[in-house]
Design an enzyme around this catalytic site. Structure first.
Site, mmCIF file in Angstrom:
data_model
loop_
_atom_site.group_PDB
_atom_site.id
_atom_site.type_symbol
_atom_site.label_atom_id
_atom_site.label_comp_id
_atom_site.label_asym_id
_atom_site.label_seq_id
_atom_site.Cartn_x
_atom_site.Cartn_y
_atom_site.Cartn_z
ATOM 1 N N SER A 76 0.851 -1.187 0.000
ATOM 2 C CA SER A 76 0.000 0.000 0.000
ATOM 3 C C SER A 76 0.886 1.236 0.000
ATOM 4 O O SER A 76 2.116 1.139 -0.007
ATOM 5 C CB SER A 76 -0.903 0.003 1.243
ATOM 6 N N LYS A 77 0.257 2.396 0.042
ATOM 7 C CA LYS A 77 1.024 3.649 -0.001
ATOM 8 C C LYS A 77 2.004 3.767 1.162
ATOM 9 O O LYS A 77 3.083 4.332 1.024
ATOM 10 C CB LYS A 77 0.076 4.851 -0.011
ATOM 11 N N ARG A 78 1.627 3.225 2.306
ATOM 12 C CA ARG A 78 2.524 3.352 3.458
ATOM 13 C C ARG A 78 3.784 2.512 3.292
ATOM 14 O O ARG A 78 4.787 2.743 3.961
ATOM 15 C CB ARG A 78 1.798 2.968 4.751
ATOM 16 N N HIS A 79 3.767 1.525 2.384
ATOM 17 C CA HIS A 79 4.953 0.715 2.112
ATOM 18 C C HIS A 79 5.806 1.305 0.997
ATOM 19 O O HIS A 79 6.939 0.903 0.797
ATOM 20 C CB HIS A 79 4.551 -0.711 1.691
ATOM 21 N N GLY A 80 5.241 2.212 0.222
ATOM 22 C CA GLY A 80 5.961 2.745 -0.923
ATOM 23 C C GLY A 80 5.250 2.520 -2.237
ATOM 24 O O GLY A 80 5.821 2.741 -3.303
#
Length: 472
Positions: free
Chosen positions: A240-244
């Site tokens: 997801s966005k929090r992982h990149g």
């Protein structure tokens, strides 16, 4: 066989990491086999597809250097073709009109769930085509999926996959407004484009048997399939966005080189021995679908940053100079008044982690500053520093040649006059000429900043320290 692969994104968002890796694997296989790589924009979802997303996909492909041999092709340009194929399937008995209302379908679904059955269309209009259709309902068109036997295909990554036709319901191939659905359009496009190998994410595995059945109903044998495992975050959860999982162009904006991102993507689930660094030519030479791991790959931001540092250190300076231009404009740094950018790159490339950082840490070569780093001032600017810097200034001002070696000798001479070691004189001098505590070696830093600017900054620091002492 003339290998033909395709990358077929939907323009409903940016080009993300997973899509970019799929594009890369498809591009690599085509290049490896001397084949053709096609870009197809699957934009039949009119409500969600945007020109902005199309532009983002094209920009991302261009930045990564994933040149396509044919395309981009747009599905919205092919509606007449899809309409003709849908009619062909109806005429040959491979598809039929379904007049179920939304309420009827919802009741069907609720009943199945209450009986703990898999929710699916039960085929109630499959054999009712001679009936008078109900009024007020625009029908959808469903594919008449075979009810016996199984679909079997050899996935080039996962091996043999078998799905019973009894598990597949009659999917919709045309909506009530006549627009075609994904599983129909992709089959028609793959046929028309003579696609030989479909390389895509494993989230499409459930679509594959349906597409194979449609393709065979049209009289064609399906292409080879290779379903690439998904990418997970470092915590094992879906990326997801929090992982990149951000736009490919966000990595450009954050200062990554396309070479680093390409190298990182190719190693997400594929390997060639223990090799970590690959040139583009090596990627093509060594790539094979059989070497793709069946297990999901884990995204590691630290490894990507490590790769980026490697490419900052090793890429030809003219290539980095070209890549820096966008960042120079973004950070509003004018390099026309100062040293050659190539010279600055050469002294900063081992120190920076990203291109953004390289620009930020090079600003003092081109612009004067109005303030010093407060921590550096507190640590390095003492009561006697002004007098020490004045001695350094005078030694430097006497130089006939403003080059690294003479500059180093002048600083050493100042240290001898002061009876101090370089460790006492150098750090305050660095703060004086750069505004902070970090820079390349002093002689190179001063050489690149230039004589007049360096001497003026030293004198400015002397005045600042004296003024601070007077008011302190």
């Amino acid at each position: 066989m003339n290998v033909r692969t395709r990358f077929a994104p939907s323009p409903t968002g940016y080009l993300h990491i997973g899509g970019a890796r799929t594009a890369l694997f498809s591009w690599l296989y085509a290049r490896k086999m001397g084949g053709t790589f096609i870009l197809r924009i699957e934009d039949t979802d009119r409500e969600r597809s945007t020109q902005e997303s199309v532009d983002a996909i094209l920009q991302g492909m261009d930045w990564l250097g994933l040149g396509y041999d044919e395309g981009p092709f747009y599905q919205t340009h092919c509606f007449d073709r899809y309409k003709a194929i849908i009619q062909q399937l109806v005429d040959t008995g491979h598809a039929y009109r379904c007049y179920c209302s939304k309420e009827e379908l919802e009741a069907m679904r609720e009943g199945q769930m209450a009986r703990k059955e898999k929710p699916r269309y039960d085929g109630r209009w499959r054999e009712r085509q001679d009936e008078t259709p109900p009024e007020g309902i625009q029908p959808v068109i469903r594919f008449r999926n075979p009810q016996d036997g199984a679909v079997e295909f050899d996935d080039l990554i996962r091996g043999k996959i078998t799905v019973s036709n009894a598990e597949l319901d009659d999917l919709i191939i045309a909506r009530s407004d006549g627009t075609p659905t994904y599983n129909l359009t992709v089959v028609v496009d793959d046929i028309d484009m003579n696609i030989t190998h479909v390389i895509r994410g494993d989230d499409h595995i459930n679509n594959t048997p349906r597409q194979i059945n449609i393709m065979r109903a049209l009289g064609f044998e399906p292409p080879k399939f290779a379903h690439v495992p998904m990418i997970l975050g470092s915590d094992g959860q879906r990326l997801s966005k929090r992982h990149g999982a951000v736009s490919v162009m966000q990595y450009r904006d954050d200062g990554y080189t396309p070479q680093a991102l390409m190298n990182y993507l190719v190693r997400l689930g594929w390997s060639h021995g223990d090799q970590e660094i690959f040139s583009r030519e090596e990627m093509v030479e060594f790539f094979s679908l059989e070497s793709i791991n069946r297990a999901p790959a884990a995204f590691n931001a630290d490894k990507l940053l490590w790769l980026n540092q490697h490419y900052l250190k090793t890429l030809p300076v003219e290539e980095l100079e070209a890549q820096l231009q966008w960042h120079l404009q973004t950070q509003a740094l004018d390099t026309s008044n100062g040293p050659a950018l190539a010279d600055v790159i050469n002294v900063q490339r081992d120190r920076a982690k990203t291109l953004v950082e390289m620009v930020a840490m090079s600003r003092y070569f081109y612009e004067d500053f109005s303030a010093y780093d407060e921590t550096a001032v507190q640590k390095q600017f003492k009561a006697d520093t002004a007098a020490n810097l004045q001695v350094v200034h005078d030694e430097l001002a006497a130089l006939a040649e403003w080059k690294g070696e003479p500059i180093h000798a002048a600083i050493q001479a100042a240290c001898e006059k002061l009876g101090l070691k370089l460790g006492k004189v150098g750090p305050p001098l660095r703060v004086a000429v750069t505004g902070g505590s970090s820079s390349p070696s002093l002689e190179i830093t001063l050489e690149l900043i230039g004589r007049e600017r360096s001497l003026a900054r030293i004198q400015q620091a002397v005045q600042f320290i004296r003024a601070s002492a007077a008011t302190g």
